[in-house]
Design an enzyme around this catalytic site. Sequence first.
Site, PDB file in Angstrom:
ATOM      1  N   LYS A 112       0.842  -1.194   0.000  1.00 44.77           N
ATOM      2  CA  LYS A 112       0.000   0.000   0.000  1.00 44.77           C
ATOM      3  C   LYS A 112       0.875   1.240   0.000  1.00 44.77           C
ATOM      4  CE  LYS A 112      -2.035   2.515   3.374  1.00 44.77           C
ATOM      5  NZ  LYS A 112      -3.043   3.168   4.239  1.00 44.77           N
ATOM      6  N   ASP A 152      -3.631   4.370  -1.897  1.00 45.75           N
ATOM      7  CA  ASP A 152      -4.666   4.786  -0.937  1.00 45.75           C
ATOM      8  C   ASP A 152      -4.724   6.313  -0.869  1.00 45.75           C
ATOM      9  OD1 ASP A 152      -6.599   4.694   1.035  1.00 45.75           O
ATOM     10  OD2 ASP A 152      -5.184   4.240   2.654  1.00 45.75           O
ATOM     11  N   LEU A 153      -5.341   6.913  -1.896  1.00 42.09           N
ATOM     12  CA  LEU A 153      -5.408   8.387  -1.951  1.00 42.09           C
ATOM     13  C   LEU A 153      -6.727   8.934  -1.426  1.00 42.09           C
ATOM     14  CD1 LEU A 153      -3.710   9.233  -5.385  1.00 42.09           C
ATOM     15  CD2 LEU A 153      -2.701   9.113  -3.096  1.00 42.09           C
ATOM     16  N   LYS A 154      -7.709   8.085  -1.199  1.00 46.74           N
ATOM     17  CA  LYS A 154      -9.016   8.507  -0.667  1.00 46.74           C
ATOM     18  C   LYS A 154      -9.522   9.752  -1.409  1.00 46.74           C
ATOM     19  CE  LYS A 154      -8.282   6.607   3.996  1.00 46.74           C
ATOM     20  NZ  LYS A 154      -6.917   6.071   3.891  1.00 46.74           N
ATOM     21  N   LEU A 155      -9.687   9.611  -2.723  1.00 43.72           N
ATOM     22  CA  LEU A 155     -10.089  10.744  -3.555  1.00 43.72           C
ATOM     23  C   LEU A 155     -11.506  11.198  -3.214  1.00 43.72           C
ATOM     24  CD1 LEU A 155      -8.717   9.430  -6.972  1.00 43.72           C
ATOM     25  CD2 LEU A 155      -7.631  11.061  -5.421  1.00 43.72           C
ATOM     26  N   HIS A 156     -11.724  12.508  -3.294  1.00 37.35           N
ATOM     27  CA  HIS A 156     -13.050  13.079  -3.025  1.00 37.35           C
ATOM     28  C   HIS A 156     -13.125  14.425  -3.737  1.00 37.35           C
ATOM     29  CE1 HIS A 156     -16.339  13.981   0.248  1.00 37.35           C
ATOM     30  NE2 HIS A 156     -16.778  14.117  -0.988  1.00 37.35           N
ATOM     31  N   ASP A 157     -13.761  14.461  -4.918  1.00 38.44           N
ATOM     32  CA  ASP A 157     -13.845  15.705  -5.698  1.00 38.44           C
ATOM     33  C   ASP A 157     -15.015  15.545  -6.664  1.00 38.44           C
ATOM     34  OD1 ASP A 157     -13.166  18.133  -7.083  1.00 38.44           O
ATOM     35  OD2 ASP A 157     -11.078  17.843  -6.460  1.00 38.44           O
ATOM     36  N   THR A 169     -12.014   5.549  10.455  1.00 38.57           N
ATOM     37  CA  THR A 169     -12.007   4.951  11.795  1.00 38.57           C
ATOM     38  C   THR A 169     -11.572   5.944  12.864  1.00 38.57           C
ATOM     39  OG1 THR A 169      -9.881   4.009  11.179  1.00 38.57           O
ATOM     40  CG2 THR A 169     -11.753   2.523  11.185  1.00 38.57           C
ATOM     41  N   GLY A 171       0.044  -3.059   8.849  1.00 40.92           N
ATOM     42  CA  GLY A 171       0.956  -1.952   9.113  1.00 40.92           C
ATOM     43  C   GLY A 171       1.997  -2.382  10.115  1.00 40.92           C
ATOM     44  N   ARG A 172       1.923  -1.775  11.297  1.00 44.00           N
ATOM     45  CA  ARG A 172       2.972  -1.981  12.284  1.00 44.00           C
ATOM     46  C   ARG A 172       3.126  -3.417  12.764  1.00 44.00           C
ATOM     47  NH1 ARG A 172       0.721   3.114  15.404  1.00 44.00           N
ATOM     48  NH2 ARG A 172      -1.107   2.221  14.375  1.00 44.00           N
TER      49      ARG A 172
END
Length: 234
Positions: A30, A57-62, A118, A210-211
């Site tokens: 990712k 993972d750019l979480k686009l919103h436009d 989250t 992730g971690r």
Amino acid sequence: MTPIVALDVPDRAGAETMVRRLGESCDFYKVGLELFSAEGPAIVSWLRGLGKEVFVDLKLHDIPNTVRGAARSVARHGASLLTVHASGGREMVAAAVEGASEGQENGTCAILGVTILTSMDAGGVATVWGRTAVEVQEEVVRLAGLVAEGQGAGIVCSGHEASAVRAHYGSQLGLLVPGIRLPGGDAHDQRRVMTPAAAAAAGARWLILGRAVTGAPDPAEAMAQVRASLAGIS
Ligand code: C5P
């Protein structure tokens, strides 16, 4: 069930170190806002050149037209997965799906919808959207419906919401689940965590590690544990 390791690092040097340490144990990464903002789409091309799959993972919103173009550009660099915010609406999700399809000369790119971050609780969602009361799981299921209507391939949700989304949408939406920890592992700042096997049992299609992996003394060994715990689960 596909495990994906999050390259939550500031630059390519950090990414190179982690990719080298993980070696053959990881074939899907990712790239999030931090690394993408630092290195641009060249980081995606680099990972593809190493034979890795990439989730951007750019979480686009436009507006839909802008998101269509961005999705087309990301897909052209060979990403397999891209996120947009479900709250952009059905038309925006559909535009992202179209854009990704237009840019698929380097393979297909599936669009996933982010439902409720989250980091937000019910009170935060109610404040942002001007509601008096909100039940987060209901909102997640409602927003998942917008993703399904826009022909998105799936959604991002915690393992704790996965069963409710599965109950409503079955296999129509693939579920990408973060907040994964090995049994007995440190939860860090995540409030709702799950083991790989529990997330798989809840219906996850992709797991974000992730971690639990990148913070382990031996990340490749941690990945081996993840794969062992998923053995036999499709
Ligand atoms: O496992 P760990 O807590 O380190 O994972 C953090 C990663 O999961 C980050 O890349 C973060 O962006 C991602 N993530 C998350 N919660 C979400 C969506 C993504 O923690 N709802």
